[in-house]
Scaffold this motif. Structure first.
Motif, PDB file in Angstrom:
ATOM      1  N   ILE A 216       0.386  -2.693  -3.554  1.00  0.00           N
ATOM      2  CA  ILE A 216       0.879  -1.599  -4.385  1.00  0.00           C
ATOM      3  C   ILE A 216       2.112  -1.019  -3.705  1.00  0.00           C
ATOM      4  N   THR A 217       3.081  -0.593  -4.479  1.00  0.00           N
ATOM      5  CA  THR A 217       4.311  -0.010  -3.955  1.00  0.00           C
ATOM      6  C   THR A 217       3.999   1.070  -2.929  1.00  0.00           C
ATOM      7  N   LYS A 218       4.705   1.030  -1.812  1.00  0.00           N
ATOM      8  CA  LYS A 218       4.534   2.025  -0.751  1.00  0.00           C
ATOM      9  C   LYS A 218       5.638   3.072  -0.863  1.00  0.00           C
ATOM     10  N   PHE A 219       5.265   4.326  -0.636  1.00  0.00           N
ATOM     11  CA  PHE A 219       6.202   5.440  -0.692  1.00  0.00           C
ATOM     12  C   PHE A 219       6.244   6.124   0.656  1.00  0.00           C
ATOM     13  N   LEU A 220       7.402   6.663   1.009  1.00  0.00           N
ATOM     14  CA  LEU A 220       7.560   7.284   2.310  1.00  0.00           C
ATOM     15  C   LEU A 220       6.626   8.478   2.494  1.00  0.00           C
ATOM     16  N   ASN A 221       6.551   9.380   1.549  1.00  0.00           N
ATOM     17  CA  ASN A 221       5.776  10.608   1.722  1.00  0.00           C
ATOM     18  C   ASN A 221       4.708  10.806   0.659  1.00  0.00           C
ATOM     19  N   VAL A 222       4.250   9.730   0.037  1.00  0.00           N
ATOM     20  CA  VAL A 222       3.198   9.819  -0.981  1.00  0.00           C
ATOM     21  C   VAL A 222       2.087   8.864  -0.590  1.00  0.00           C
ATOM     22  N   LYS A 223       0.879   9.349  -0.561  1.00  0.00           N
ATOM     23  CA  LYS A 223      -0.276   8.523  -0.196  1.00  0.00           C
ATOM     24  C   LYS A 223      -1.197   8.393  -1.403  1.00  0.00           C
ATOM     25  N   ASN A 224      -2.134   7.461  -1.327  1.00  0.00           N
ATOM     26  CA  ASN A 224      -3.185   7.290  -2.338  1.00  0.00           C
ATOM     27  C   ASN A 224      -2.640   7.118  -3.755  1.00  0.00           C
ATOM     28  N   ILE A 225      -1.814   6.133  -3.938  1.00  0.00           N
ATOM     29  CA  ILE A 225      -1.276   5.833  -5.257  1.00  0.00           C
ATOM     30  C   ILE A 225      -2.406   5.291  -6.131  1.00  0.00           C
ATOM     31  N   MET A 226      -2.604   5.893  -7.278  1.00  0.00           N
ATOM     32  CA  MET A 226      -3.653   5.469  -8.203  1.00  0.00           C
ATOM     33  C   MET A 226      -3.102   4.349  -9.083  1.00  0.00           C
ATOM     34  N   ALA A 227      -3.256   3.124  -8.640  1.00  0.00           N
ATOM     35  CA  ALA A 227      -2.740   1.989  -9.398  1.00  0.00           C
ATOM     36  C   ALA A 227      -3.594   0.768  -9.124  1.00  0.00           C
ATOM     37  N   GLN A 228      -3.519  -0.155 -10.051  1.00  0.00           N
ATOM     38  CA  GLN A 228      -4.176  -1.450  -9.943  1.00  0.00           C
ATOM     39  C   GLN A 228      -3.449  -2.389 -10.890  1.00  0.00           C
ATOM     40  N   GLU A 229      -3.833  -3.650 -10.891  1.00  0.00           N
ATOM     41  CA  GLU A 229      -3.232  -4.577 -11.829  1.00  0.00           C
ATOM     42  C   GLU A 229      -3.408  -4.040 -13.239  1.00  0.00           C
ATOM     43  N   GLY A 230      -2.351  -4.113 -14.033  1.00  0.00           N
ATOM     44  CA  GLY A 230      -2.402  -3.611 -15.404  1.00  0.00           C
ATOM     45  C   GLY A 230      -1.971  -2.165 -15.534  1.00  0.00           C
ATOM     46  N   CYS A 231      -1.576  -1.544 -14.437  1.00  0.00           N
ATOM     47  CA  CYS A 231      -1.097  -0.151 -14.459  1.00  0.00           C
ATOM     48  C   CYS A 231       0.427  -0.118 -14.385  1.00  0.00           C
ATOM     49  N   ILE A 232       0.971   0.972 -14.923  1.00  0.00           N
ATOM     50  CA  ILE A 232       2.383   1.293 -14.738  1.00  0.00           C
ATOM     51  C   ILE A 232       2.421   2.605 -13.969  1.00  0.00           C
ATOM     52  N   ILE A 233       3.154   2.617 -12.873  1.00  0.00           N
ATOM     53  CA  ILE A 233       3.360   3.879 -12.173  1.00  0.00           C
ATOM     54  C   ILE A 233       4.778   4.368 -12.470  1.00  0.00           C
ATOM     55  N   THR A 234       4.896   5.686 -12.622  1.00  0.00           N
ATOM     56  CA  THR A 234       6.172   6.340 -12.891  1.00  0.00           C
ATOM     57  C   THR A 234       6.393   7.366 -11.799  1.00  0.00           C
ATOM     58  N   PHE A 235       7.607   7.421 -11.285  1.00  0.00           N
ATOM     59  CA  PHE A 235       7.909   8.340 -10.195  1.00  0.00           C
ATOM     60  C   PHE A 235       9.391   8.689 -10.224  1.00  0.00           C
ATOM     61  N   PRO A 236       9.752   9.841  -9.630  1.00  0.00           N
ATOM     62  CA  PRO A 236      11.174  10.191  -9.561  1.00  0.00           C
ATOM     63  C   PRO A 236      11.961   9.104  -8.842  1.00  0.00           C
ATOM     64  N   SER A 237      13.099   8.785  -9.379  1.00  0.00           N
ATOM     65  CA  SER A 237      13.883   7.657  -8.862  1.00  0.00           C
ATOM     66  C   SER A 237      14.357   7.848  -7.428  1.00  0.00           C
ATOM     67  N   TRP A 238      14.391   9.073  -6.969  1.00  0.00           N
ATOM     68  CA  TRP A 238      14.860   9.325  -5.600  1.00  0.00           C
ATOM     69  C   TRP A 238      13.756   9.171  -4.559  1.00  0.00           C
ATOM     70  N   TYR A 239      12.499   8.922  -4.973  1.00  0.00           N
ATOM     71  CA  TYR A 239      11.433   8.670  -4.002  1.00  0.00           C
ATOM     72  C   TYR A 239      11.740   7.376  -3.259  1.00  0.00           C
ATOM     73  N   LEU A 240      11.747   7.442  -1.964  1.00  0.00           N
ATOM     74  CA  LEU A 240      11.976   6.262  -1.137  1.00  0.00           C
ATOM     75  C   LEU A 240      10.728   5.384  -1.203  1.00  0.00           C
ATOM     76  N   HIS A 241      10.906   4.108  -1.580  1.00  0.00           N
ATOM     77  CA  HIS A 241       9.765   3.216  -1.761  1.00  0.00           C
ATOM     78  C   HIS A 241      10.139   1.783  -1.395  1.00  0.00           C
ATOM     79  N   ARG A 242       9.081   0.955  -1.263  1.00  0.00           N
ATOM     80  CA  ARG A 242       9.290  -0.450  -0.909  1.00  0.00           C
ATOM     81  C   ARG A 242       8.121  -1.289  -1.410  1.00  0.00           C
ATOM     82  N   ALA A 243       8.338  -2.591  -1.422  1.00  0.00           N
ATOM     83  CA  ALA A 243       7.276  -3.564  -1.681  1.00  0.00           C
ATOM     84  C   ALA A 243       6.973  -4.243  -0.347  1.00  0.00           C
ATOM     85  N   SER A 244       5.734  -4.131   0.101  1.00  0.00           N
ATOM     86  CA  SER A 244       5.327  -4.710   1.386  1.00  0.00           C
ATOM     87  C   SER A 244       5.417  -6.228   1.370  1.00  0.00           C
ATOM     88  N   VAL A 245       5.521  -6.788   2.549  1.00  0.00           N
ATOM     89  CA  VAL A 245       5.592  -8.240   2.713  1.00  0.00           C
ATOM     90  C   VAL A 245       4.293  -8.885   2.214  1.00  0.00           C
TER      91      VAL A 245
END
Length: 164
Positions: free
Chosen positions: A115-144
């Motif tokens: 699941i997408t990792k965010f710099l200052n946000v924990k416990n993202i409520m997501a799973q396969e089949g979900c869409i997450i929406t967040f402010p575009s300025w949130y620093l995020h990444r896709a883990s290896v």
């Protein structure tokens, strides 16, 4: 603000959507195995399947964010792309410039570790089949991706217009 939305018919469209993504135009970009990001006029075969999902999600967002004022606001999608991650693929820390909201639809998610990792946000409520929406300025990444599994996402940016 983080919004998680479960796509109602994900299990019914998943395999057709994956096939259309695999068949769509794309290239390797950085360490992302395949994406149509940065392609000029790509053949987005997946849009026939994804468009109804996108439209339903935008209606949900307008209601969730603006409630009774939802009919006064227009949600404008300003970019859509997909990314396929395979072993050793990743997407380093980044933000989305010149837009308000970023979205990630987890078409194929073999593990919650991806699941997408965010710099200052924990416990993202997501799973396969979900869409997450967040402010575009949130620093995020896709883990290896550390094994032979595959992760597939469709991402898109949205701006809200006519806000009064």
């Amino acid at each position: 603000m983080m919004i998680s939305y479960k796509v109602k018919n994900h299990s019914k469209v998943k395999e057709k959507l994956i096939k259309s993504l695999l068949d769509s135009d794309g290239k390797t970009s950085g360490s992302v195995q395949k994406t149509d990001w940065e392609l000029k006029n790509p053949n987005k075969l997946y849009m026939d399947i994804f468009k109804p999902i996108l439209e339903e999600h935008l209606r949900y967002l307008l209601k969730k964010i603006y409630g009774a004022h939802k009919n006064k606001i227009t949600a404008k999608v300003n970019n859509i792309w997909y990314q396929i991650y395979t072993e050793t693929s990743q997407h380093s820390w980044h933000t989305h410039a010149f837009t308000q909201l970023a979205n990630v639809y987890y078409v194929e998610l073999p593990s919650k570790d991806y699941i997408t990792k965010f710099l200052n946000v924990k416990n993202i409520m997501a799973q396969e089949g979900c869409i997450i929406t967040f402010p575009s300025w949130y620093l995020h990444r896709a883990s290896v991706i550390k094994n032979n599994q595959r992760k597939i996402v469709i991402s898109y940016n949205v701006d809200m217009e006519n806000i009064c």
